[in-house]
Design a protein around this motif. Structure first.
Motif, mmCIF file in Angstrom:
data_model
loop_
_atom_site.group_PDB
_atom_site.id
_atom_site.type_symbol
_atom_site.label_atom_id
_atom_site.label_comp_id
_atom_site.label_asym_id
_atom_site.label_seq_id
_atom_site.Cartn_x
_atom_site.Cartn_y
_atom_site.Cartn_z
ATOM 1 N N VAL B 152 17.183 35.937 49.584
ATOM 2 C CA VAL B 152 18.127 35.353 48.615
ATOM 3 C C VAL B 152 19.493 36.030 48.664
ATOM 4 O O VAL B 152 19.640 37.153 49.176
ATOM 5 N N TYR B 153 20.465 35.301 48.121
ATOM 6 C CA TYR B 153 21.742 35.911 47.776
ATOM 7 C C TYR B 153 21.702 36.162 46.278
ATOM 8 O O TYR B 153 21.217 35.313 45.512
ATOM 9 N N ILE B 154 22.208 37.299 45.896
ATOM 10 C CA ILE B 154 22.260 37.600 44.460
ATOM 11 C C ILE B 154 23.724 37.552 44.040
ATOM 12 O O ILE B 154 24.544 38.355 44.503
ATOM 13 N N LEU B 155 24.039 36.591 43.204
ATOM 14 C CA LEU B 155 25.424 36.392 42.794
ATOM 15 C C LEU B 155 25.640 36.870 41.362
ATOM 16 O O LEU B 155 24.829 36.561 40.484
ATOM 17 N N ASP B 156 26.712 37.616 41.164
ATOM 18 C CA ASP B 156 27.125 37.939 39.794
ATOM 19 C C ASP B 156 28.221 36.966 39.422
ATOM 20 O O ASP B 156 29.222 36.849 40.126
ATOM 21 N N LEU B 157 28.012 36.285 38.305
ATOM 22 C CA LEU B 157 28.948 35.230 37.911
ATOM 23 C C LEU B 157 29.608 35.559 36.579
ATOM 24 O O LEU B 157 28.969 36.103 35.678
ATOM 25 N N MET B 158 30.868 35.190 36.497
ATOM 26 C CA MET B 158 31.582 35.369 35.239
ATOM 27 C C MET B 158 32.176 34.023 34.827
ATOM 28 O O MET B 158 32.762 33.322 35.666
ATOM 29 N N ALA B 159 32.002 33.672 33.545
ATOM 30 C CA ALA B 159 32.472 32.363 33.080
ATOM 31 C C ALA B 159 33.989 32.253 33.201
ATOM 32 O O ALA B 159 34.714 33.225 32.968
ATOM 33 N N THR B 160 34.446 31.065 33.556
ATOM 34 C CA THR B 160 35.897 30.849 33.693
ATOM 35 C C THR B 160 36.562 30.600 32.337
ATOM 36 O O THR B 160 37.770 30.675 32.219
ATOM 37 N N ASN B 162 35.771 30.783 27.749
ATOM 38 C CA ASN B 162 34.839 31.254 26.721
ATOM 39 C C ASN B 162 34.062 30.103 26.076
ATOM 40 O O ASN B 162 33.488 30.259 25.014
ATOM 41 N N GLU B 163 34.068 28.959 26.733
ATOM 42 C CA GLU B 163 33.324 27.821 26.196
ATOM 43 C C GLU B 163 32.048 27.529 26.992
ATOM 44 O O GLU B 163 31.343 26.562 26.723
ATOM 45 N N VAL B 164 31.791 28.357 27.979
ATOM 46 C CA VAL B 164 30.564 28.200 28.761
ATOM 47 C C VAL B 164 29.432 28.895 27.993
ATOM 48 O O VAL B 164 29.653 29.914 27.341
ATOM 49 N N THR B 165 28.222 28.333 28.066
ATOM 50 C CA THR B 165 27.124 28.824 27.231
ATOM 51 C C THR B 165 26.912 30.324 27.350
ATOM 52 O O THR B 165 26.769 31.023 26.351
ATOM 53 N N TYR B 166 26.875 30.846 28.578
ATOM 54 C CA TYR B 166 26.656 32.283 28.766
ATOM 55 C C TYR B 166 27.871 32.893 29.475
ATOM 56 O O TYR B 166 28.294 32.397 30.527
ATOM 57 N N PRO B 167 28.408 33.987 28.943
ATOM 58 C CA PRO B 167 29.620 34.579 29.527
ATOM 59 C C PRO B 167 29.422 35.119 30.945
ATOM 60 O O PRO B 167 30.312 34.992 31.778
ATOM 61 N N THR B 168 28.259 35.703 31.189
ATOM 62 C CA THR B 168 27.992 36.175 32.552
ATOM 63 C C THR B 168 26.561 35.839 32.951
ATOM 64 O O THR B 168 25.671 35.769 32.097
ATOM 65 N N GLU B 169 26.386 35.643 34.241
ATOM 66 C CA GLU B 169 25.039 35.352 34.734
ATOM 67 C C GLU B 169 24.824 36.065 36.065
ATOM 68 O O GLU B 169 25.782 36.384 36.790
ATOM 69 N N LYS B 170 23.576 36.319 36.344
ATOM 70 C CA LYS B 170 23.191 36.867 37.641
ATOM 71 C C LYS B 170 22.221 35.846 38.228
ATOM 72 O O LYS B 170 21.246 35.463 37.560
ATOM 73 N N MET B 171 22.523 35.415 39.441
ATOM 74 C CA MET B 171 21.758 34.299 39.993
ATOM 75 C C MET B 171 21.178 34.647 41.366
ATOM 76 O O MET B 171 21.876 35.178 42.215
ATOM 77 N N TRP B 172 19.906 34.369 41.538
ATOM 78 C CA TRP B 172 19.240 34.563 42.823
ATOM 79 C C TRP B 172 19.114 33.176 43.468
ATOM 80 O O TRP B 172 18.448 32.300 42.903
ATOM 81 N N ILE B 173 19.793 32.973 44.602
ATOM 82 C CA ILE B 173 19.707 31.654 45.251
ATOM 83 C C ILE B 173 19.162 31.815 46.679
ATOM 84 O O ILE B 173 19.396 32.835 47.334
ATOM 85 N N THR B 174 18.437 30.799 47.106
ATOM 86 C CA THR B 174 17.885 30.872 48.458
ATOM 87 C C THR B 174 19.037 30.861 49.467
ATOM 88 O O THR B 174 20.076 30.251 49.229
ATOM 89 N N ARG B 175 18.821 31.551 50.562
ATOM 90 C CA ARG B 175 19.911 31.648 51.536
ATOM 91 C C ARG B 175 20.093 30.367 52.337
ATOM 92 O O ARG B 175 21.164 30.108 52.858
ATOM 93 N N ASP B 176 19.015 29.561 52.419
ATOM 94 C CA ASP B 176 19.149 28.368 53.244
ATOM 95 C C ASP B 176 19.717 27.175 52.494
ATOM 96 O O ASP B 176 20.721 26.599 52.883
ATOM 97 N N LEU B 177 19.126 26.850 51.373
ATOM 98 C CA LEU B 177 19.538 25.629 50.674
ATOM 99 C C LEU B 177 20.365 25.905 49.425
ATOM 100 O O LEU B 177 20.790 24.986 48.744
#
Lengths: 445, 252
Positions: B152-160, B162-177
């Protein structure tokens, strides 16, 4: 004077009948006075509860629309608000700037819905002195993460004083957020219709829900004269309309956006505003304690009307009984009337004698009824109701009902009763007065 | 024949090499667009049956069956509750002017928001609409890792905003799809609020749909909601379905 004495003597001559008639009048008066006191007490207690709960009599909340069209509840245009408040400054006793947020208090796996009032403890001296803590020390409110909650919340969550709890909240822009609080004080259940209401530091709450320390969502205005709530609110509204800052609230459409009362409770943020309805800057909504209490007052008024209906029925029955009784008295005393007329008593005096009799019955019956209602009020007022039903606790003074003496109600009751009694006795009295002495003396039944 | 095998092997190695290559933050940001594309049904309507199982340590286990209709191209969805019987007819309708909740008992629509919980579960209304990661978040860091047996790729995300449900997220996504397998959602202050798991996906047309989703409430011990998706259909859905009138009459 002689007429009055004779009237009183006549009343005392037929004790059983007097007791029955007077008793019926006393019962009716007792019911209407007792229910009148009860409803007055309910209204007074509800008013006090809501004033304490909402922190004032008039509430001004502000909202604005973000670039994406989301409505957020926050007052940023303080200058316009201050300008509008100048128009009612002489009526204001106290004014407080609060934040408000609804959320879920969490301890382990237990949760409890809670409404948080963010207060500026330094300026809210009245709240500090009125907040009757059942546990804890009011000085602890200076610690920023302090939360003061109703007693039942502790039981519901299984926490004790001094423990840390989480409160899941939504920021003013709709983001999920959570705050850490320490329970450092408890109050008796405020009875906010089952929704616990807690007090926290405004600046601390602001930090959690996405506002700066000194921002606020709502202004709570306490008035010098609480009878002027509607007129003062109207003045304030007019001033805000002149400034172009007031939201004209249309009749609520089915399923429309949150109403002002919801916004006042901090539940109005996060909703999308239609493109054509968006506005620039801060718009204000003015609500009053009377708006909030409207459903409560409707119930109280209904109770009042039921009591009035019952009183009218009782009064009618009593008056019909009174009419029949006085017609019987007329028959019984026909010869006596003939005699007193023969020895010189005037028609008017005979009529007045009957009316005085009726009036004395009414006054004594009413007095007994009122004494009974005061006594029963004292007994019922001493019964503790506890906090079994949170909605009902809105109407309680502590955990008991209040039965205040309502002079207006008493005067109205007495007036109706007196008029009814005199009306019932008038026809037999007139008939008695019109009797010719010779005919009366000749009559035998 | 041997030549063909060699070419095929070379293509495979190149493909694997491409998929396994480390991503820069900028590339990871572009991946969010791919992630949205693979999850959004822009060309077709989408319908499915969702079975919710919510576990709460205080209230026990509750189950709900929901019929979902989506039209991602127009950012519309309808979630109609079929079970339990006591909730039959309740619906969440996302149309142009916002998200509406319909209660057949009061026969009224009330405004709600994408950030609200879906029908008392640990899912949010925003979990069922169009995926907007590319617009809602920026990637602040990316790293490679494994999640179970998945690369997987592990992405740290920050909301663009302050109206997005969660201000920050950490996401594990498959490398292929670029399919999300796990998402941790944090508050502004960095507290973990929710973990979402997507252990299985099904291919539907040119897209992928998570057929099993698990939302774990990280604030309340033992509270979680599992959603299983079945009866997937990509057939056209009549326009009338995404209207208040339909919601009102469908289970009358």
């Amino acid at each position: 004077m002689t007429t009055l004495k004779m009237a009183i003597r006549n009343i005392l001559r037929q004790k059983k009948r007097t007791i029955l008639l007077g008793g019926a009048i006393a019962f009716g008066v007792m019911i209407i006075t007792l229910v009148g006191s009860l409803t007055s007490g309910l209204a007074v207690n509800a008013n006090r509860t809501f004033t304490n709960l909402l922190g004032g009599h008039i509430y001004v909340s502000g909202s604005e629309v973000t670039a994406s069209g989301r409505e957020v509840t926050v007052v940023r245009d303080v200058a316009s608000l201050e300008e509008a408040l100048l128009s009612i400054e002489n009526e204001i006793e106290e004014i407080h700037f609060r934040s408000q947020a609804g959320g879920e208090m969490i301890f382990g796996s237990a949760t409890e819905p809670i409404q948080l009032s963010g207060v500026d403890w330094d300026s809210e001296t009245t709240l500090r002195s009125n907040l009757d803590l059942t546990q804890g020390n009011i000085a602890d409110v200076q610690l920023e993460d302090t939360i003061i909650v109703p007693e039942p919340v502790l039981d519901a969550l299984g926490v004790v004083m001094g423990e840390s709890v989480l409160v899941r909240l939504t920021s003013i822009t709709g983001q999920q957020t959570v705050g850490d609080f320490v329970i450092r004080g408890t109050v008796a259940d405020a009875g906010n219709f089952g929704l616990a209401s807690g007090y926290v530091s405004r600046s601390y709450l602001n930090g959690i829900i996405g506002m700066t320390e000194d921002q606020f969502q709502r202004v709570n205005i306490g008035l010098v004269d609480t009878t002027l709530v509607d007129s003062v609110a109207q003045t304030l509204e007019s001033e805000l309309i002149l400034l172009g800052k007031l939201e004209i609230v249309e009749e609520e459409e089915t399923g429309g956006p949150p109403n002002p009362a919801m916004m006042m409770q901090g539940m109005g943020f996060g909703f999308q505003v239609d493109e054509e309805d968006r506005w620039e800057g801060t718009r204000f909504v003015v609500t009053t304690i009377n708006d909030t209490m409207e459903p409560v007052l409707t119930v109280v008024n209904l109770l009042d009307q039921v009591a009035l209906g019952l009183f009218v029925v009782l009064l009618t029955i009593t008056m019909v009984g009174l009419l029949n009784t006085f017609r019987m008295i007329l028959i019984e005393r026909t010869r006596e009337i003939g005699t007193i007329r023969a020895v010189g008593m005037q028609r008017k005096e005979v009529r007045n004698m009957f009316l005085f009799e009726a009036l004395t019955l009414a006054v004594v019956g009413a007095a007994v009824g009122m004494i009974l209602s005061i006594a029963l009020g004292a007994v019922f007022g001493a019964i503790p109701f506890g906090s079994g039903n949170p909605a009902f606790s809105v109407f309680l003074d502590g955990d008991t009902l209040a039965f205040p003496f309502n002079l207006g109600n008493v005067i109205v009751t007495l007036a109706i009763l007196t008029a009814g009694t005199l009306f019932s006795a008038y026809l037999p009295a007139r008939q008695a007065a019109r009797m010719r002495p010779a005919d009366a003396l000749r009559t035998s039944y | 024949m041997k030549k063909i095998r060699i070419i095929a092997a070379a293509i495979m190695i190149a493909a694997i090499g491409h998929a396994a290559a480390a991503l820069t933050v900028e590339e990871a940001q572009a991946v969010l667009t791919d992630l949205d594309d693979v999850r959004n049904f822009e060309e077709n309507d989408f319908a499915a049956v969702m079975r919710f199982t919510s576990e709460d340590p205080e209230e026990g286990v509750e189950q709900q069956v929901v019929q979902q209709f989506r039209r991602d191209g127009e950012d519309k969805f309808l979630m109609l509750i079929q079970e339990p019987a006591v909730q039959l007819g309740q619906g969440y309708l996302r149309i142009e002017d916002g998200l509406w909740f319909y209660d057949p008992e009061s026969r009224q629509f009330t405004f709600t928001s994408l950030e609200e919980q879906f029908s008392g579960t640990d899912a949010r209304n925003s979990d069922f609409g169009t995926s907007n990661y590319a617009d809602d978040y920026v990637v602040t860091s990316v790293e490679e890792g494994t999640l179970g047996s998945f690369q997987v790729y592990i992405l740290d995300l920050m909301a663009t905003s302050n109206e997005v449900t969660y201000p920050t997220e950490k996401m594990w996504i498959t490398r292929d799809l670029y399919l999300p397998l796990k998402i941790e959602s944090y508050s502004e202050a960095g507290r973990l609020l929710r973990t979402s798991l997507f252990p299985s996906y099904a291919r539907a047309g040119g897209n992928y749909i998570a057929t099993r989703m698990i939302f774990v409430d990280e604030l309340i011990e033992g509270r979680r909601t599992q959603i299983e998706i079945s009866d997937i259909s990509l057939s056209d859905i009549p326009d009338t379905v995404f209207t208040k009138a339909y919601v009102e009459r469908v289970n009358r």
